[in-house]
Design an enzyme around this catalytic site. Sequence first.
Site, short mmCIF file in Angstrom:
data_model
loop_
_atom_site.label_atom_id
_atom_site.label_comp_id
_atom_site.label_asym_id
_atom_site.label_seq_id
_atom_site.Cartn_x
_atom_site.Cartn_y
_atom_site.Cartn_z
N HIS A 1 31.38 -17.02 -51.32
CA HIS A 1 30.56 -17.84 -50.41
C HIS A 1 30.86 -17.48 -48.95
CE1 HIS A 1 28.63 -21.75 -49.04
NE2 HIS A 1 29.31 -21.36 -47.98
N GLU A 2 32.15 -17.45 -48.60
CA GLU A 2 32.51 -17.20 -47.20
C GLU A 2 32.13 -15.78 -46.78
OE1 GLU A 2 33.04 -19.64 -45.41
OE2 GLU A 2 33.42 -21.01 -47.08
N CYS B 1 27.53 -26.14 -47.84
CA CYS B 1 27.91 -25.29 -46.72
C CYS B 1 27.85 -26.11 -45.45
CB CYS B 1 26.97 -24.09 -46.62
SG CYS B 1 27.34 -22.98 -45.26
N HIS C 1 28.65 -15.03 -45.65
CA HIS C 1 28.32 -15.33 -44.24
C HIS C 1 28.43 -14.08 -43.37
CE1 HIS C 1 27.72 -19.67 -44.21
NE2 HIS C 1 28.80 -19.85 -44.96
NI NI Z 1 29.12 -21.71 -45.89
#
Ligand code: NI
Length: 186
Positions: free
Chosen positions: A150-151, A108, A154
């Site tokens: 993953h995104e 990341c 956030h």
């Molecule tokens: Ni990330």
Amino acid sequence: MAVREILKMGDPRLLRMAQPVTQFDSDTLHLLISDMLDTMLAAEGAGLAAPQIGVDLQLVIFGSNARNPRYPDAPRVPQTVLINSVITPLSDSENNATFAEVEDWEGCLSVPGLRGVVPRFARIRYTGFDQFGDPIDRTVDGFHARVVQHECDHLVGKLYPMRVRDFTRFGFTDVLFAGNQASSDD
Ligand code: NI
């Protein structure tokens, strides 16, 4: 158009629940996305979420229309702007109620220098909107599914180390992959 500073883990702005975007196709939104694309490209990232540049909105970008030099073997993910996303895990078949998980290495841009093995749903449906307010509805698996999960993590204040279960497979990229040339951060 500008490359923005990417916040690093420890910054409380990475832990917020991001707010929905309410205005589409605005100059402000287009400028933000342009900055995010510049920032992602400059860092050779696989994706970037607005909170990573300190913007508290449900907006992520990922994928590339060109091959990413850092992921030469990764399946191509189309360049996508995804706003107000909803992810639904899918099972392999209609009779199967379990959602298969797969493990793979992640990094990341907000956690530079490290990599870890993270379990993710193997197959998902994601919905949302692009920057013009047009709906997006895709069913994906593999690397594409991993990048989206993953995104979008956030947007709920989750960084991938919070998903790591086996800390024997978490560490510094240059140590873990000594001898391999691939080694900056996603
Ligand atoms: Ni990330």
